[in-house]
Design a protein around this motif. Structure first.
Motif, PDB file in Angstrom:
ATOM      1  N   HIS A  56      53.143  -5.260 -29.893  1.00 36.53           N
ATOM      2  CA  HIS A  56      54.249  -4.249 -30.391  1.00 36.53           C
ATOM      3  C   HIS A  56      55.124  -4.785 -31.394  1.00 36.53           C
ATOM      4  CE1 HIS A  56      52.659  -1.627 -27.228  1.00 36.53           C
ATOM      5  NE2 HIS A  56      52.912  -2.656 -26.057  1.00 36.53           N
ATOM      6  N   HIS A  57      55.539  -4.005 -32.268  1.00 33.05           N
ATOM      7  CA  HIS A  57      56.526  -4.561 -33.274  1.00 33.05           C
ATOM      8  C   HIS A  57      57.727  -3.689 -33.051  1.00 33.05           C
ATOM      9  CE1 HIS A  57      53.587  -7.191 -34.742  1.00 33.05           C
ATOM     10  NE2 HIS A  57      52.761  -6.194 -34.541  1.00 33.05           N
ATOM     11  N   PHE A  58      58.912  -4.216 -32.764  1.00 32.18           N
ATOM     12  CA  PHE A  58      60.169  -3.168 -32.678  1.00 32.18           C
ATOM     13  C   PHE A  58      61.309  -3.675 -33.729  1.00 32.18           C
ATOM     14  CE2 PHE A  58      59.136  -3.480 -27.728  1.00 32.18           C
ATOM     15  CZ  PHE A  58      57.974  -2.686 -27.918  1.00 32.18           C
ATOM     16  N   GLU A  64      69.660  -5.249 -37.254  1.00 35.32           N
ATOM     17  CA  GLU A  64      68.695  -6.030 -38.392  1.00 35.32           C
ATOM     18  C   GLU A  64      67.768  -7.068 -37.678  1.00 35.32           C
ATOM     19  OE1 GLU A  64      71.412  -7.416 -41.256  1.00 35.32           O
ATOM     20  OE2 GLU A  64      71.847  -5.531 -42.188  1.00 35.32           O
ATOM     21  N   GLU A  65      66.991  -6.386 -36.754  1.00 34.10           N
ATOM     22  CA  GLU A  65      66.230  -7.447 -35.830  1.00 34.10           C
ATOM     23  C   GLU A  65      64.757  -6.952 -35.628  1.00 34.10           C
ATOM     24  OE1 GLU A  65      66.713  -9.805 -31.576  1.00 34.10           O
ATOM     25  OE2 GLU A  65      68.013  -8.442 -32.076  1.00 34.10           O
ATOM     26  N   LEU A  66      63.951  -7.750 -35.802  1.00 38.08           N
ATOM     27  CA  LEU A  66      62.524  -7.363 -35.807  1.00 38.08           C
ATOM     28  C   LEU A  66      61.822  -8.362 -34.754  1.00 38.08           C
ATOM     29  CD1 LEU A  66      59.979  -5.665 -36.646  1.00 38.08           C
ATOM     30  CD2 LEU A  66      59.440  -7.446 -38.259  1.00 38.08           C
ATOM     31  N   LEU A  67      61.380  -7.792 -33.742  1.00 39.43           N
ATOM     32  CA  LEU A  67      60.677  -8.614 -32.674  1.00 39.43           C
ATOM     33  C   LEU A  67      59.237  -8.164 -32.444  1.00 39.43           C
ATOM     34  CD1 LEU A  67      63.555  -8.124 -29.943  1.00 39.43           C
ATOM     35  CD2 LEU A  67      63.287 -10.030 -31.329  1.00 39.43           C
ATOM     36  N   THR A  75      58.437  -9.217 -19.927  1.00 36.56           N
ATOM     37  CA  THR A  75      58.893  -8.377 -20.546  1.00 36.56           C
ATOM     38  C   THR A  75      60.058  -8.958 -21.859  1.00 36.56           C
ATOM     39  OG1 THR A  75      59.258  -7.192 -18.438  1.00 36.56           O
ATOM     40  CG2 THR A  75      60.465  -6.165 -20.218  1.00 36.56           C
ATOM     41  N   ALA A  76      60.138  -8.220 -22.849  1.00 35.12           N
ATOM     42  CA  ALA A  76      61.114  -8.643 -23.830  1.00 35.12           C
ATOM     43  C   ALA A  76      62.515  -8.396 -23.523  1.00 35.12           C
ATOM     44  CB  ALA A  76      60.994  -7.789 -25.180  1.00 35.12           C
ATOM     45  N   GLN A  77      63.265  -9.157 -24.291  1.00 38.36           N
ATOM     46  CA  GLN A  77      64.636  -9.030 -23.960  1.00 38.36           C
ATOM     47  C   GLN A  77      65.523  -8.391 -24.916  1.00 38.36           C
ATOM     48  OE1 GLN A  77      65.982 -10.687 -20.816  1.00 38.36           O
ATOM     49  NE2 GLN A  77      63.625 -10.931 -20.665  1.00 38.36           N
ATOM     50  N   GLY A  78      66.848  -8.149 -24.648  1.00 37.53           N
ATOM     51  CA  GLY A  78      67.765  -7.532 -25.639  1.00 37.53           C
ATOM     52  C   GLY A  78      67.094  -6.031 -25.768  1.00 37.53           C
ATOM     53  N   PHE A  79      67.634  -5.490 -26.926  1.00 39.51           N
ATOM     54  CA  PHE A  79      67.324  -4.008 -26.861  1.00 39.51           C
ATOM     55  C   PHE A  79      65.746  -3.967 -26.832  1.00 39.51           C
ATOM     56  CE2 PHE A  79      65.554  -5.216 -31.496  1.00 39.51           C
ATOM     57  CZ  PHE A  79      64.701  -4.177 -31.512  1.00 39.51           C
ATOM     58  N   ALA A  80      64.982  -4.758 -27.011  1.00 42.99           N
ATOM     59  CA  ALA A  80      63.312  -4.492 -26.847  1.00 42.99           C
ATOM     60  C   ALA A  80      63.053  -4.427 -25.508  1.00 42.99           C
ATOM     61  CB  ALA A  80      62.701  -5.813 -27.461  1.00 42.99           C
ATOM     62  N   ILE A 150      66.116   0.115 -14.575  1.00 48.08           N
ATOM     63  CA  ILE A 150      66.170  -0.758 -13.517  1.00 48.08           C
ATOM     64  C   ILE A 150      65.214  -1.752 -13.296  1.00 48.08           C
ATOM     65  CG2 ILE A 150      65.640  -0.651 -10.824  1.00 48.08           C
ATOM     66  CD1 ILE A 150      66.535   2.290 -10.950  1.00 48.08           C
ATOM     67  N   GLN A 151      63.901  -1.643 -13.764  1.00 44.64           N
ATOM     68  CA  GLN A 151      62.936  -2.713 -13.610  1.00 44.64           C
ATOM     69  C   GLN A 151      62.790  -3.526 -14.572  1.00 44.64           C
ATOM     70  OE1 GLN A 151      59.032  -0.701 -12.957  1.00 44.64           O
ATOM     71  NE2 GLN A 151      59.826   0.931 -11.661  1.00 44.64           N
ATOM     72  N   TYR A 152      63.303  -3.384 -16.027  1.00 46.04           N
ATOM     73  CA  TYR A 152      63.064  -4.199 -16.997  1.00 46.04           C
ATOM     74  C   TYR A 152      64.525  -4.441 -17.882  1.00 46.04           C
ATOM     75  CZ  TYR A 152      58.352  -3.093 -16.096  1.00 46.04           C
ATOM     76  OH  TYR A 152      57.105  -3.033 -15.603  1.00 46.04           O
ATOM     77  N   ALA A 153      65.660  -3.659 -17.583  1.00 43.22           N
ATOM     78  CA  ALA A 153      66.525  -3.939 -18.251  1.00 43.22           C
ATOM     79  C   ALA A 153      67.681  -4.804 -17.265  1.00 43.22           C
ATOM     80  CB  ALA A 153      67.332  -2.979 -18.666  1.00 43.22           C
ATOM     81  N   GLY A 154      67.325  -4.589 -15.796  1.00 44.24           N
ATOM     82  CA  GLY A 154      68.173  -5.288 -14.774  1.00 44.24           C
ATOM     83  C   GLY A 154      69.444  -4.387 -14.195  1.00 44.24           C
ATOM     84  N   VAL A 155      69.433  -3.085 -14.600  1.00 41.16           N
ATOM     85  CA  VAL A 155      70.531  -2.472 -14.314  1.00 41.16           C
ATOM     86  C   VAL A 155      69.879  -1.277 -13.200  1.00 41.16           C
ATOM     87  CG1 VAL A 155      72.507  -0.871 -14.917  1.00 41.16           C
ATOM     88  CG2 VAL A 155      71.751  -2.685 -16.628  1.00 41.16           C
ATOM     89  N   ASN A 156      70.597  -1.466 -12.027  1.00 42.26           N
ATOM     90  CA  ASN A 156      70.267  -0.518 -10.709  1.00 42.26           C
ATOM     91  C   ASN A 156      70.853   0.440 -10.959  1.00 42.26           C
ATOM     92  OD1 ASN A 156      68.816  -0.021  -8.625  1.00 42.26           O
ATOM     93  ND2 ASN A 156      70.142  -1.303  -7.184  1.00 42.26           N
ATOM     94  N   CYS A 157      70.604   1.420 -12.038  1.00 43.47           N
ATOM     95  CA  CYS A 157      71.190   2.725 -12.366  1.00 43.47           C
ATOM     96  C   CYS A 157      71.070   4.021 -11.578  1.00 43.47           C
ATOM     97  CB  CYS A 157      71.160   2.948 -13.820  1.00 43.47           C
ATOM     98  SG  CYS A 157      69.632   3.281 -14.484  1.00 43.47           S
ATOM     99  N   GLY A 158      71.514   4.776 -11.694  1.00 45.29           N
ATOM    100  CA  GLY A 158      71.317   6.229 -11.065  1.00 45.29           C
ATOM    101  C   GLY A 158      70.714   6.942 -12.352  1.00 45.29           C
TER     102      GLY A 158
END
Length: 352
Positions: A56-58, A64-67, A75-80, A150-158
């Motif tokens: 994948h390419h994001f 201005e970031e290509l990952l 799992t990728a980090q940051g916005f990805a 929740i699972q990939y960004a680490g925020v236990n959100c509603g």
């Protein structure tokens, strides 16, 4: 830059989702409670095409970031992480997602409490639904977006943010029961509009105490012998609890009551008073405000033609929302911002 310039090909599909501002019902969604958001004019837009290889390419236009993301690696980090998380929850549900290119651009302010992450998740899932002809309802998209966060960004959100970004519009309020997902589209109070101003103090949900507050609410529910704090409507029942969970529970119970009051249809003046009470509760009982937010709310509450104001989003920084006299939004926002910045802060108008 656009998709063509980054990936040397035209995109197959484009999709978008709005940010949201929550008018009432803060920190109630992960307690199975009630919320009252509306969409904002700002959107996140994703353009999607097929990848020429097995990665994948994001690309984020704002960063201005290509990952490059290997689907077989962690799992990728940051916005990805939000995009990759959406792909992985789809795959876990039995859908096949081929390697893709995604170009992201957004006018939703990051770190202001306007659900930039949920807008990205919903836009990504809408785009994948279109690209791959997936049988996904708007509610299912919201649920998958929540799982990704929740699972990939680490925020236990509603479910508030994703449901708002998936189902709300800018002309109405979305009254949502986060336990049953029953919902109603409601009009704004007569003669009222909204103003949203960013405090200039950014915050990161995962590191800001959000998960700690959720754990405290779960502890309060256990001690009260209930499934969730939504199951209590009398704030006096919280008084038997030890601090700080007593105050956390009291906020959630009273905040749910405020949403239910507002949802039956009340005047702008009454709605504003509920917003003012909500901020005091978030500041004193839930302890998620900061001096900048308190200063901005105080200025807004004391500006003519403002019915009420409060922090919006998880707190610890971010934005404030005010209910104001319709037609006066721009003038009120400018007056309040000038006064706020004059005392040493660096805010900006987001919605007026």
């Amino acid at each position: 830059m656009d998709f063509q310039q980054i990936f040397n090909a035209a995109p197959e599909v484009e999709a978008s989702a709005p940010g949201r501002v929550n008018l009432l019902g803060e920190h109630t969604d992960y307690n199975d409670g009630f919320v009252l958001p509306t969409a904002i004019p700002q959107h996140t837009i994703v353009s999607i095409g097929y990848s020429p290889n097995d990665h994948h390419h994001f690309y984020s236009a704002e960063l201005e970031e290509l990952l490059d993301v290997n689907p077989t690696e962690p799992t990728a980090q940051g916005f990805a992480s939000y995009i990759d998380g959406c792909i992985r929850v789809l795959e876990a549900a039995g859908y096949t997602v081929p390697p893709i290119n995604i170009f992201v651009t957004s006018s939703v302010s990051i770190g202001s409490g306007l659900s930039s992450s949920a807008a990205l998740e919903v836009a990504t899932l809408r785009g994948l639904r279109s690209l791959l002809n997936l049988d996904l309802t708007d509610v299912k998209i919201a649920q998958f977006g929540q799982q990704a966060e929740i699972q990939y960004a680490g925020v236990n959100c509603g479910i508030l943010d994703q449901m708002a970004c998936s189902l709300a519009d800018t002309e109405h309020m979305l009254f949502l029961d986060t336990r049953t997902l029953d919902r109603q589209i409601l009009p704004f109070p007569a003669g009222a509009g909204i103003v949203v101003i960013d405090s200039g103090v950014a915050r990161s949900l995962a590191s800001s105490g959000y998960n700690q507050r959720r754990a405290e609410c779960e502890a309060a529910a256990r001690q009260l012998g209930i499934k969730a704090l939504r199951d209590v409507s009398d704030p006096q029942l919280a008084e038997q609890l030890p601090d700080p969970i007593r105050r956390r529970a009291r906020h959630v119970i009273t905040e749910n009551n405020r949403v239910l009051q507002a949802a039956v249809g009340i005047s702008a003046q009454e709605f504003g008073e509920l917003m003012n009470a909500s901020h005091a509760s978030l500041r004193d009982d839930y302890e998620v405000s900061v001096p900048a937010l308190d200063a901005l709310v105080d200025i807004l509450q004391n500006t003519p033609d403002v019915f009420g104001a409060r922090l919006t989003g998880a707190g610890f920084g971010g934005a404030c929302v005010a209910l104001v006299t319709a037609g006066e939004e721009n003038a009120i926002a400018q007056t309040a911002l000038e006064q706020y910045n004059r005392v040493g802060y660096d805010g900006q108008i987001l919605v007026s």
